[in-house]
Design a protein around this motif. Structure first.
Motif, mmCIF file in Angstrom:
data_model
loop_
_atom_site.group_PDB
_atom_site.id
_atom_site.type_symbol
_atom_site.label_atom_id
_atom_site.label_comp_id
_atom_site.label_asym_id
_atom_site.label_seq_id
_atom_site.Cartn_x
_atom_site.Cartn_y
_atom_site.Cartn_z
ATOM 1 N N ILE A 118 0.834 -1.207 0.000
ATOM 2 C CA ILE A 118 0.000 0.000 0.000
ATOM 3 C C ILE A 118 0.868 1.256 0.000
ATOM 4 C CG2 ILE A 118 -1.753 1.279 1.291
ATOM 5 C CD1 ILE A 118 -2.732 -1.403 2.396
ATOM 6 N N GLU A 119 1.930 1.245 0.823
ATOM 7 C CA GLU A 119 2.776 2.427 0.941
ATOM 8 C C GLU A 119 3.502 2.745 -0.366
ATOM 9 O OE1 GLU A 119 6.419 4.093 3.772
ATOM 10 O OE2 GLU A 119 5.477 2.158 4.177
ATOM 11 N N VAL A 120 3.900 1.739 -1.101
ATOM 12 C CA VAL A 120 4.584 1.967 -2.376
ATOM 13 C C VAL A 120 3.697 2.752 -3.334
ATOM 14 C CG1 VAL A 120 5.334 0.790 -4.475
ATOM 15 C CG2 VAL A 120 6.221 0.062 -2.281
ATOM 16 N N ARG A 121 2.422 2.375 -3.429
ATOM 17 C CA ARG A 121 1.505 3.088 -4.315
ATOM 18 C C ARG A 121 1.239 4.505 -3.810
ATOM 19 N NH1 ARG A 121 2.713 1.313 -8.405
ATOM 20 N NH2 ARG A 121 1.065 2.642 -9.245
ATOM 21 N N VAL A 122 1.136 4.669 -2.497
ATOM 22 C CA VAL A 122 0.905 6.000 -1.932
ATOM 23 C C VAL A 122 2.098 6.912 -2.220
ATOM 24 C CG1 VAL A 122 0.614 7.296 0.218
ATOM 25 C CG2 VAL A 122 -0.669 5.189 -0.149
ATOM 26 N N ILE A 123 3.316 6.407 -2.013
ATOM 27 C CA ILE A 123 4.504 7.222 -2.252
ATOM 28 C C ILE A 123 4.667 7.525 -3.737
ATOM 29 C CG2 ILE A 123 7.025 7.210 -2.125
ATOM 30 C CD1 ILE A 123 6.813 5.653 0.469
ATOM 31 N N ALA A 124 4.354 6.556 -4.605
ATOM 32 C CA ALA A 124 4.433 6.799 -6.044
ATOM 33 C C ALA A 124 3.492 7.924 -6.461
ATOM 34 C CB ALA A 124 4.120 5.517 -6.811
ATOM 35 N N TRP A 125 2.265 7.908 -5.937
ATOM 36 C CA TRP A 125 1.323 8.975 -6.247
ATOM 37 C C TRP A 125 1.820 10.315 -5.709
ATOM 38 C CZ3 TRP A 125 -1.859 12.612 -4.039
ATOM 39 C CH2 TRP A 125 -2.887 13.090 -4.846
ATOM 40 N N LYS A 126 2.422 10.293 -4.520
ATOM 41 C CA LYS A 126 2.953 11.519 -3.926
ATOM 42 C C LYS A 126 4.068 12.103 -4.781
ATOM 43 C CE LYS A 126 5.730 13.071 -0.019
ATOM 44 N NZ LYS A 126 6.391 12.675 1.243
ATOM 45 N N LEU A 127 4.976 11.269 -5.265
ATOM 46 C CA LEU A 127 6.090 11.758 -6.070
ATOM 47 C C LEU A 127 5.609 12.365 -7.387
ATOM 48 C CD1 LEU A 127 8.726 8.915 -5.566
ATOM 49 C CD2 LEU A 127 8.604 11.121 -4.427
ATOM 50 N N ILE A 128 4.504 11.867 -7.919
ATOM 51 C CA ILE A 128 3.990 12.372 -9.195
ATOM 52 C C ILE A 128 3.154 13.630 -9.004
ATOM 53 C CG2 ILE A 128 2.474 11.837 -11.141
ATOM 54 C CD1 ILE A 128 3.319 8.927 -10.859
ATOM 55 N N GLN A 129 2.331 13.661 -7.979
ATOM 56 C CA GLN A 129 1.346 14.726 -7.831
ATOM 57 C C GLN A 129 1.781 15.859 -6.901
ATOM 58 O OE1 GLN A 129 -1.368 14.841 -9.633
ATOM 59 N NE2 GLN A 129 -1.102 12.821 -10.555
ATOM 60 N N ILE A 130 2.661 15.585 -5.950
ATOM 61 C CA ILE A 130 2.969 16.571 -4.917
ATOM 62 C C ILE A 130 4.406 17.077 -5.003
ATOM 63 C CG2 ILE A 130 3.112 16.954 -2.425
ATOM 64 C CD1 ILE A 130 0.868 14.985 -2.056
ATOM 65 N N CYS A 131 5.363 16.176 -5.222
ATOM 66 C CA CYS A 131 6.774 16.547 -5.193
ATOM 67 C C CYS A 131 7.237 17.101 -6.541
ATOM 68 C CB CYS A 131 7.640 15.349 -4.806
ATOM 69 S SG CYS A 131 7.426 14.824 -3.103
ATOM 70 N N ARG A 132 8.222 17.968 -6.474
ATOM 71 C CA ARG A 132 8.867 18.484 -7.667
ATOM 72 C C ARG A 132 9.778 17.411 -8.258
ATOM 73 N NH1 ARG A 132 12.187 23.301 -5.982
ATOM 74 N NH2 ARG A 132 10.141 23.837 -5.112
ATOM 75 N N ARG A 133 9.911 17.435 -9.569
ATOM 76 C CA ARG A 133 10.752 16.437 -10.229
ATOM 77 C C ARG A 133 12.195 16.575 -9.744
ATOM 78 N NH1 ARG A 133 10.494 16.664 -16.532
ATOM 79 N NH2 ARG A 133 8.290 16.383 -15.965
#
Length: 340
Positions: A179-194
C-alpha cells in the motif's frame, strides 16, 4: 508508538543540519554520513522498547502468565502479548502516518495555489490554470530517498528480529509496504517536484545497515526462543547455565549461517553484470579502441585517413576523420580514432 513517531520527526529535522556542518569530499560520503546518523538514532528509538519488553521487563517489572494449554502450562505472558500488540500498532500507525502526511501536503499545495489565484484576481490580473512548468515550480522539493530507505530498514529489522514471536508480522509488513509503495508513487507524481538526476554508487551505506540487521536478528531470534518463549524458558526446567550455553552455541551457528549465505551472494547481480557488459561493448563500438598516428598538412580539409577498429564481431570500418584547418599546424601528429 506515538513517542517513536515524535522522536523520528525531531531527529529528521536535526540530522540534516548536523550532516551539513561536516566537510565531506563527495556528495556520496555526505549522504552515507547522514544515513548512518539517522539509522543509529532511529534503530535505538524503534528497537529499544521491543527489546525491553521481551528481555528486560520480565526480570525488572515481572509479567503475568496468560494462555494455558492442554497440559495446564502457560504458553505466553503479558510481556510477549505487549510485544505482539505494539508490533501491530507500529505498522498500522506508520501506514496511517504516511497517508495522513500525504493528504496534509496535498491540502497545503491546494491552499497555496488557491491563495495565489485569489491574490491575482484581486489585483486584476489573469488567474488562468497553471502550465505544467508553473505547476511543478510550486511543488515541494523532493527530500531524497534516505527517509524511504530508513523506513524500509526499520521494518526489516522488526520483521527479522521479532517474527519468532509474531510470525504474521511478515505478512503485515508485506501488505503495509504494498500500500505504501503506491501512496509514495502517487505523492512523487502529484505533490513533489521532479528531482534532479544525480549519479550514485549503489545504495551506499545501506548495505552495511542490512548486514548489521542480519547479524542482530540472528542473535535476537535465538535469545527469544531460549529465554522468552516456551518450552525453553521454564517448561523444560533448564538451569540458567544450560540456557546460556545453548544461547552461545545457537547464536554462533546462526551467525555462521549468515556469513556463509553472505559469502555465496555475489556483490553484483547477474542482471547488473549483463548490463555492464553490454555497455562496455557499446562503448567500444562507439568510441573505438584502436588509435593511429597520422601526419596532417596545414590547411587540410575533409577526410584525413579512413581507419578501422577491431571489435568482438570482427573488423569494422568507421567514417573518416574531419580536421578543421585552423586547428592543425603543419607537421602535427594526431592520434586518430573514432573518438575524433
Amino acid at each position: 508508538t506515538i513517542n517513536i513517531k515524535l522522536s523520528v520527526f525531531l531527529w529528521g529535522i536535526l540530522s540534516p543540519k548536523f550532516a551539513s556542518m561536516e566537510c565531506r569530499r563527495t556528495e556520496q560520503e555526505k549522504k552515507n554520513s547522514q544515513v548512518l546518523k539517522n539509522f543509529v538514532v532511529m534503530s535505538f528509538v524503534y528497537y529499544y522498547p521491543f527489546i525491553y519488553l521481551a528481555f528486560v521487563m520480565p526480570y525488572v517489572e515481572g509479567c503475568v502468565p496468560v494462555g494455558r494449554n492442554m497440559d495446564k502450562i502457560f504458553e505466553s505472558n503479558s510481556c510477549i502479548e505487549s510485544v505482539k500488540s505494539n508490533l501491530l500498532l507500529t505498522f498500522i500507525i506508520h501506514l496511517g502516518t504516511v497517508v495522513g502526511m500525504m493528504c496534509f501536503e496535498l491540502a497545503k499545495k491546494w491552499w497555496a495555489e488557491r491563495s495565489e489565484r485569489q491574490t491575482l484576481e484581486k489585483s486584476g490580473r489573469s488567474s488562468n490554470k497553471y502550465t505544467d512548468v508553473e505547476d511543478e515550480s510550486k511543488r515541494q522539493a523532493f527530500e531524497g530517498d534516505t527517509p524511504y530507505y530508513l523506513e524500509l530498514m526499520i521494518q526489516l529489522g522488526l520483521v527479522a528480529m521479532f517474527s519468532s514471536i509474531l510470525p504474521s508480522v511478515a505478512v503485515i509488513a508485506l501488505v503495509s509496504n504494498l500500500i505504501e509503495v503506491r501512496v509514495i508513487a502517487w505523492k512523487l507524481i502529484q505533490i513533489c517536484r521532479r528531482p534532479a538526476p544525480v549519479g550514485q554508487e549503489g545504495i551506499g551505506a545501506w548495505v552495511y545497515v542490512m548486514q548489521f540487521l542480519c547479524c542482530l536478528s540472528a542473535v535476537t531470534s535465538v535469545g527469544l526462543v531460549i529465554f522468552v518463549k516456551e518450552p525453553c524458558k521454564s517448561e523444560w526446567g533448564l538451569a540458567d547455565f544450560y540456557k546460556c550455553t545453548m544461547f552461545i552455541v545457537a547464536e554462533h551457528l546462526m551467525l555462521m549461517v549468515v556469513f556463509f549465505v553472505a559469502s555465496l551472494t555475489p556483490p553484483i547481480s547477474g542482471h547488473t553484470t549483463l548490463i555492464m557488459r553490454q555497455q562496455e561493448i557499446a562503448r567500444e563500438k562507439l568510441l573505438g579502441s584502436v588509435r593511429r598516428r597520422i601526419d596532417v598538412e596545414k590547411g587540410t580539409r575533409g577526410p584525413v585517413v579512413p581507419h578501422t577498429s577491431i571489435s568482438e564481431g570482427g573488423r569494422e570500418e568507421f567514417p573518416s576523420v574531419f580536421v578543421p584547418p585552423e586547428l592543425v599546424p603543419s607537421g602535427t601528429l594526431i592520434l586518430a580514432s573514432i573518438q575524433s
